[in-house]
Design an enzyme around this catalytic site. Sequence first.
Site, PDB file in Angstrom:
ATOM      1  N   ASP A  90       0.788  -1.112   0.128  1.00  0.00           N
ATOM      2  CA  ASP A  90      -0.150   0.078   0.077  1.00  0.00           C
ATOM      3  C   ASP A  90       0.994   1.336  -0.060  1.00  0.00           C
ATOM      4  O   ASP A  90       1.921   1.295  -1.007  1.00  0.00           O
ATOM      5  CB  ASP A  90      -0.886  -0.094   1.309  1.00  0.00           C
ATOM      6  CG  ASP A  90      -2.018   0.927   1.198  1.00  0.00           C
ATOM      7  OD1 ASP A  90      -2.762   1.056   0.241  1.00  0.00           O
ATOM      8  OD2 ASP A  90      -2.036   1.879   2.116  1.00  0.00           O
ATOM      9  N   TYR A 111      -2.750  11.458   1.897  1.00  0.00           N
ATOM     10  CA  TYR A 111      -3.386  11.428   0.653  1.00  0.00           C
ATOM     11  C   TYR A 111      -3.439  12.584   0.015  1.00  0.00           C
ATOM     12  O   TYR A 111      -3.484  12.733  -0.954  1.00  0.00           O
ATOM     13  CB  TYR A 111      -4.912  10.900   1.125  1.00  0.00           C
ATOM     14  CG  TYR A 111      -4.659   9.354   1.335  1.00  0.00           C
ATOM     15  CD1 TYR A 111      -4.840   8.315   0.259  1.00  0.00           C
ATOM     16  CD2 TYR A 111      -4.449   8.724   2.688  1.00  0.00           C
ATOM     17  CE1 TYR A 111      -4.662   7.040   0.595  1.00  0.00           C
ATOM     18  CE2 TYR A 111      -4.669   7.439   2.853  1.00  0.00           C
ATOM     19  CZ  TYR A 111      -4.606   6.622   1.726  1.00  0.00           C
ATOM     20  OH  TYR A 111      -4.638   5.170   2.243  1.00  0.00           O
ATOM     21  N   HIS A 159      -5.154  -7.199   1.323  1.00  0.00           N
ATOM     22  CA  HIS A 159      -4.280  -5.862   1.417  1.00  0.00           C
ATOM     23  C   HIS A 159      -3.724  -5.834   2.732  1.00  0.00           C
ATOM     24  O   HIS A 159      -2.498  -5.421   2.827  1.00  0.00           O
ATOM     25  CB  HIS A 159      -5.245  -4.859   1.685  1.00  0.00           C
ATOM     26  CG  HIS A 159      -4.931  -3.509   1.589  1.00  0.00           C
ATOM     27  ND1 HIS A 159      -4.057  -3.028   0.432  1.00  0.00           N
ATOM     28  CD2 HIS A 159      -4.620  -2.512   2.493  1.00  0.00           C
ATOM     29  CE1 HIS A 159      -3.960  -1.650   0.745  1.00  0.00           C
ATOM     30  NE2 HIS A 159      -4.206  -1.142   2.181  1.00  0.00           N
TER      31      HIS A 159
END
Length: 389
Positions: A177, A306, A360
């Site tokens: 990730d 982000y 994930h």
Amino acid sequence: MAPRPFQIKVPDEALRDLYRRLDATIWPDEGTGAGWTHGTSRPYLKELAHYWRHEFDWRAVESRLNSFSHFIADVQGLGIHFIHQKGHGPNPVPLIISHGWPSSFAEMQKIIPLLTDPAGHGGHADDAFDVVVPSLPGFIFSETSPEGGMHLARMADISDELMTALGYQRYAAQGGDIGSGVTAALGLRHADHVIGVHVTSAALVTPWLDESAPPLSPAESAYLEGRRNWMSSEGAYYMLQSTKPQTLSFGLTDSPVGLAAWIVEKFRAWSDCHGDIESRFTKDELLTNISLYWFTRSIGSANRFYYENRTNPLALGKDERIEVRTGLSVFPADISLPPREWAERSFQVEHYQDMPRGGHFNAMEEPELLVEEIRSLFRADRTSLRHAV
């Protein structure tokens, strides 16, 4: 930048405050039979919150986490937390592992012993690694810059500075990730130090795609279409955290149940659990990660990554590629399933593997499979790697 030992010790008052907030939770309504279709299931979250309040033993978790060797180092003016676990073998290879979101260093609890002490877990001592697991800047116990700019490239620079300060002039890197992006940036920006990289995602690196680039293959076109479809159904968190992260941080920092709802829904949606979250994660595992975010009040700074990375993405220039040797392991329930040819636009791929299961959070879901992928990438020429360290 001498690292100083660190132990996790949450004050008793912080635990009492958590319990008060859990007791005072105001629960929203939920449509009849909604389940998980509208987001986090209220019945499951009530069950998890009750366990958090009445059965979850944070002090036992704290003791377990403190069984690892924790440190804080000052890097670029920031306090960076990391685990540094030495390997048991004739000549362990240094390996830095970078976590993702909404995960933490705690995801690596199962793989650290397998990597550092393979002989003690049915493997061979020759496969041992010295393992360094930082909390990424802004996550959990690591500070972040109040001025911003904490994108992948800067995170990679901090990680490289940490490794060289620990005496590792040559080292391997692994991540998933966000950690895959940090690992890729290490390979791009610090190839003189990085032996090779292993990643479980290629999504955070943008290859050069103008008219001079090779045309997309059918598999690549399908992959990009799948990413667009995924964003429309699962990407609301990304859009919010990459545009207005501060708005979200008020509620998640103030409400433990709100924080748990935001995180646990991702563990269910992004894991290979087929809708049954506790077929992959125990309540204790889920709440260990959630509690780390809660007690450190770091969900806001973690979410801001982000925003920072949207404005400063890791984009490759014309004819630019990450030239260090690369392994990519694709877990079938992960949120990004790149074909090999897509990865080869950005990386020198020497090992590509479609994994039989896992998602994930693969270090928690399938630790043995992940560890064997890491070992196999560096096993073939391990003797030469030793001389390079």
